[in-house]
Structures are given as structure tokens and as C-alpha cells.
Design an enzyme around this catalytic site. Structure first.
Site, PDB file in Angstrom:
ATOM      1  N   SER A   7       0.852  -1.199   0.000  1.00 36.30           N
ATOM      2  CA  SER A   7       0.000   0.000   0.000  1.00 36.30           C
ATOM      3  C   SER A   7       0.882   1.241   0.000  1.00 36.30           C
ATOM      4  O   SER A   7       1.671   1.458   0.939  1.00 36.30           O
ATOM      5  CB  SER A   7      -0.880   0.030   1.249  1.00 36.30           C
ATOM      6  OG  SER A   7      -1.361   1.351   1.442  1.00 36.30           O
ATOM      7  N   HIS A  32      -1.212  -1.234  -4.155  1.00 35.87           N
ATOM      8  CA  HIS A  32      -2.496  -0.956  -3.502  1.00 35.87           C
ATOM      9  C   HIS A  32      -2.594   0.542  -3.268  1.00 35.87           C
ATOM     10  O   HIS A  32      -1.738   1.134  -2.578  1.00 35.87           O
ATOM     11  CB  HIS A  32      -2.572  -1.714  -2.184  1.00 35.87           C
ATOM     12  CG  HIS A  32      -3.891  -1.632  -1.487  1.00 35.87           C
ATOM     13  ND1 HIS A  32      -4.995  -2.347  -1.881  1.00 35.87           N
ATOM     14  CD2 HIS A  32      -4.262  -0.885  -0.419  1.00 35.87           C
ATOM     15  CE1 HIS A  32      -6.001  -2.052  -1.060  1.00 35.87           C
ATOM     16  NE2 HIS A  32      -5.589  -1.182  -0.170  1.00 35.87           N
ATOM     17  N   ASP A  34      -4.726   3.522  -1.785  1.00 36.88           N
ATOM     18  CA  ASP A  34      -5.798   3.810  -0.813  1.00 36.88           C
ATOM     19  C   ASP A  34      -6.359   5.205  -1.029  1.00 36.88           C
ATOM     20  O   ASP A  34      -5.712   6.193  -0.682  1.00 36.88           O
ATOM     21  CB  ASP A  34      -5.251   3.695   0.619  1.00 36.88           C
ATOM     22  CG  ASP A  34      -5.038   2.255   1.021  1.00 36.88           C
ATOM     23  OD1 ASP A  34      -3.934   1.930   1.500  1.00 36.88           O
ATOM     24  OD2 ASP A  34      -5.977   1.460   0.841  1.00 36.88           O
ATOM     25  N   MET A  36      -8.939   8.036  -0.051  1.00 34.76           N
ATOM     26  CA  MET A  36      -9.743   8.428   1.114  1.00 34.76           C
ATOM     27  C   MET A  36     -10.258   9.858   0.933  1.00 34.76           C
ATOM     28  O   MET A  36      -9.517  10.730   0.479  1.00 34.76           O
ATOM     29  CB  MET A  36      -8.897   8.354   2.376  1.00 34.76           C
ATOM     30  CG  MET A  36      -8.308   6.979   2.635  1.00 34.76           C
ATOM     31  SD  MET A  36      -7.340   6.978   4.168  1.00 34.76           S
ATOM     32  CE  MET A  36      -6.535   5.380   4.026  1.00 34.76           C
ATOM     33  N   HIS A  65      -8.393   1.019  -3.898  1.00 30.33           N
ATOM     34  CA  HIS A  65      -9.302   0.780  -2.775  1.00 30.33           C
ATOM     35  C   HIS A  65     -10.023   2.089  -2.471  1.00 30.33           C
ATOM     36  O   HIS A  65      -9.419   3.028  -1.933  1.00 30.33           O
ATOM     37  CB  HIS A  65      -8.466   0.309  -1.576  1.00 30.33           C
ATOM     38  CG  HIS A  65      -9.253   0.093  -0.320  1.00 30.33           C
ATOM     39  ND1 HIS A  65      -8.623  -0.074   0.896  1.00 30.33           N
ATOM     40  CD2 HIS A  65     -10.582   0.035  -0.077  1.00 30.33           C
ATOM     41  CE1 HIS A  65      -9.539  -0.247   1.838  1.00 30.33           C
ATOM     42  NE2 HIS A  65     -10.732  -0.175   1.270  1.00 30.33           N
ATOM     43  N   MET A  67     -12.135   4.287  -0.424  1.00 32.31           N
ATOM     44  CA  MET A  67     -12.734   4.549   0.895  1.00 32.31           C
ATOM     45  C   MET A  67     -13.364   5.942   0.820  1.00 32.31           C
ATOM     46  O   MET A  67     -12.891   6.917   1.415  1.00 32.31           O
ATOM     47  CB  MET A  67     -11.654   4.485   1.996  1.00 32.31           C
ATOM     48  CG  MET A  67     -11.187   3.073   2.277  1.00 32.31           C
ATOM     49  SD  MET A  67      -9.637   2.991   3.185  1.00 32.31           S
ATOM     50  CE  MET A  67      -8.502   3.174   1.811  1.00 32.31           C
ATOM     51  N   MET A 136     -11.276  -5.879   5.454  1.00 30.69           N
ATOM     52  CA  MET A 136     -10.477  -4.981   6.287  1.00 30.69           C
ATOM     53  C   MET A 136     -10.160  -5.673   7.597  1.00 30.69           C
ATOM     54  O   MET A 136     -11.058  -6.160   8.284  1.00 30.69           O
ATOM     55  CB  MET A 136     -11.237  -3.682   6.563  1.00 30.69           C
ATOM     56  CG  MET A 136     -11.429  -2.758   5.376  1.00 30.69           C
ATOM     57  SD  MET A 136      -9.915  -2.287   4.557  1.00 30.69           S
ATOM     58  CE  MET A 136      -9.043  -1.446   5.889  1.00 30.69           C
ATOM     59  N   ASP A 174      -6.515  -6.689   4.244  1.00 30.92           N
ATOM     60  CA  ASP A 174      -5.945  -5.343   4.201  1.00 30.92           C
ATOM     61  C   ASP A 174      -5.935  -4.702   5.589  1.00 30.92           C
ATOM     62  O   ASP A 174      -6.974  -4.367   6.131  1.00 30.92           O
ATOM     63  CB  ASP A 174      -6.812  -4.502   3.245  1.00 30.92           C
ATOM     64  CG  ASP A 174      -6.273  -3.109   3.054  1.00 30.92           C
ATOM     65  OD1 ASP A 174      -6.966  -2.310   2.401  1.00 30.92           O
ATOM     66  OD2 ASP A 174      -5.173  -2.824   3.556  1.00 30.92           O
TER      67      ASP A 174
HETATM   68  C1  DX5 Z   1      -6.270   1.467   5.623  1.00 36.30           C
HETATM   69  C2  DX5 Z   1      -5.873   1.023   4.220  1.00 36.30           C
HETATM   70  C3  DX5 Z   1      -4.812  -0.037   4.232  1.00 36.30           C
HETATM   71  C4  DX5 Z   1      -3.506   0.409   4.910  1.00 36.30           C
HETATM   72  C5  DX5 Z   1      -2.634  -0.780   5.163  1.00 36.30           C
HETATM   73  O1  DX5 Z   1      -7.455   2.213   5.557  1.00 36.30           O
HETATM   74  O2  DX5 Z   1      -6.977   0.509   3.510  1.00 36.30           O
HETATM   75  O3  DX5 Z   1      -4.532  -0.430   2.884  1.00 36.30           O
HETATM   76  O4  DX5 Z   1      -2.840   1.332   4.084  1.00 36.30           O
HETATM   77  O5  DX5 Z   1      -1.538  -0.317   5.913  1.00 36.30           O
HETATM   78  P1  DX5 Z   1      -0.778  -1.318   6.912  1.00 36.30           P
HETATM   79  O6  DX5 Z   1      -0.349  -2.489   6.053  1.00 36.30           O
HETATM   80  O7  DX5 Z   1       0.374  -0.486   7.419  1.00 36.30           O
HETATM   81  O8  DX5 Z   1      -1.760  -1.712   7.976  1.00 36.30           O
HETATM   82 ZN    ZN Z   2      -6.484  -0.396   1.572  1.00 35.45          ZN
END
Ligand code: DX5
Ligand code: ZN
Length: 216
Positions: A7, A32, A34, A36, A65, A67, A136, A174
């Protein structure tokens, strides 16, 4: 063989191209990404512009991903930017069947992401549309959080549910995936492993990814 998806939330953004090259050389399979919006989760990251940058800077598969509160409005932009996989949160999609149809209509692999408290029953009637399911194992919004152990039973239950529906959807986990948790996550049935801090907070990405694979 398991899919390792670093990620970039935990990457050093002052040298993103180098980080992408390094994880590619180190044997990562997917990137990956993320996304947000500060609404669905209490953090803001990046949008299609970063997916486009990753597409131009890397040959790796782009796993986006979302969010975000209203994914339907932005799915076409992420597809155009170069996403290969897009996961939307069940909790943010009142019309999940249609959201998944939209992703697939754009030639992108479709996934649904479930927060730790969200039951598997919420995806039972869309399983036939799914290329992957993202479970998650932390509450979304931040990297570097602690793995939530109750997710292990959920991974096992998802594996059984997919088998019941003769689905070959990938099980992606994840959050808090690292050297201590990847074996139990893999044994529970996961085949795609998102790891942000477990990779980017180390000196040697190649050694780290190899060790993660050896521990699967
Ligand atoms: C959290 C993200 C994850 C996160 C994972 O909301 O969806 O992808 O970046 O990070 P680690 O592997 O450090 O928990
Ligand atoms: Zn993620």
C-alpha cells in the site's frame, strides 16, 4: 502463490517513482492505492491523479481501494486513470449491484470491501459479480494499525461462502498484515495481501517481500 500488494499510503511521496521501481524490483505483484475522502474515513489521501502517475511510472497491477462516500460518481475517473482492480465499500454503496456492474462495464476487475464489523451476508447476492473481496483487518483510514484478530474467522467464513457459490473470487486482506500475521491470514484462505508499513517501513523491500512470501 500469494499476491503481495504494497500500500503506497506508507510510501515516501517525496520519491514516489523510486518507491514504485523499488517495490517492482523487490517482487511486488500489485500496487495498492488507498483513496480516502475525509468523509467515509477520517483521513484524506489522493485521487485519480495518483493512479495516473502510478500507471505511467510502473508496470505493476493497480489495485484501487475506494474509501469514499459516493464511489459511483468517481469510478469512471479511476478506470480512465488506469485502475486494473477497483474495490468499493459495501457500507458506502446503497446500490452495490449497480456499482459493481459499473466497474465491470469499464473493463476493470470488481471488488467489494468490508469493514471489520460488516457481515458477509451483505455480499451474498452479488458474489457472482465479484473478482475479489477485500476484508479490512483494521478500521480503515490509516496505515500502521494493529491487526484485528476476529477477522481470521471472517476470512475462513468467506472462503466457505465463496466455495458454496463456486466463486473463484480472490480473498484480499488489508490492514496490519506483516510477518506476525501473514501466515494465519494465508492459512485462513486469503490469497492477496495488502502490506503498507510492513514493507515501506523496512530498509530492504526485496528481503521483506521474500520473507513475507516464505511466511505465507
Ligand atoms: C487502511 C488502508 C490499508 C492500509 C494498510 O485504511 O486501507 O490499505 O494502508 O496499511 P498497513 O499495512 O500499514 O496496515
Ligand atoms: Zn487499503
Amino acid at each position: 502463490m500469494g499476491i503481495i500488494a504494497p500500500s503506497i499510503l506508507s510510501a515516501d511521496f517525496t520519491k514516489l517513482r523510486d518507491e514504485l521501481n523499488n517495490i517492482e524490483q523487490a517482487g511486488a505483484d500489485w500496487i495498492h492505492i488507498d483513496v480516502m475522502d475525509g468523509q467515509f474515513v477520517p483521513n484524506i489521501t489522493y485521487g485519480p491523479i495518483i493512479v495516473d502517475a502510478c500507471k505511467r511510472a510502473s508496470n505493476l497491477v493497480l489495485d484501487v481501494h475506494l474509501m469514499i462516500e459516493t464511489p459511483d460518481a468517481l469510478i469512471p475517473e479511476f478506470a480512465k486513470a488506469g485502475a486494473d482492480y477497483i474495490s468499493v465499500h459495501q457500507e458506502a454503496c446503497p446500490h452495490l449491484h449497480r456499482s459493481l456492474q459499473l466497474i465491470k462495464s469499464l473493463g476493470v476487475k470488481a471488488g467489494v470491501a468490508l469493514n471489520p464489523a460488516t457481515p458477509l451476508s451483505t455480499i451474498e447476492y452479488v458474489i457472482d459479480q465479484l473478482d475479489f473481496v477485500l476484508l479490512m483487518s483494521v478500521n480503515p483510514g490509516f496505515g500502521g494499525q494493529k491487526f484485528i484478530p476476529s477477522c481470521i474467522e471472517k476470512i475462513k467464513a468467506l472462503s466457505a461462502l465463496l466455495a458454496k457459490h463456486h466463486s473463484d473470487a480472490i480473498i484480499q486482506v488489508d490492514g496490519g498484515v506483516n510477518m506476525d500475521t501473514i501466515k494465519i491470514v494465508s492459512n485462513a484462505g486469503a490469497t492477496s495481501f495488502v502490506a503498507g508499513s510492513a514493507i515501506f517501513n523496512t530498509e530492504d523491500y526485496k528481503q521483506t517481500i521474500l520473507a513475507l512470501r516464505q511466511n505465507m
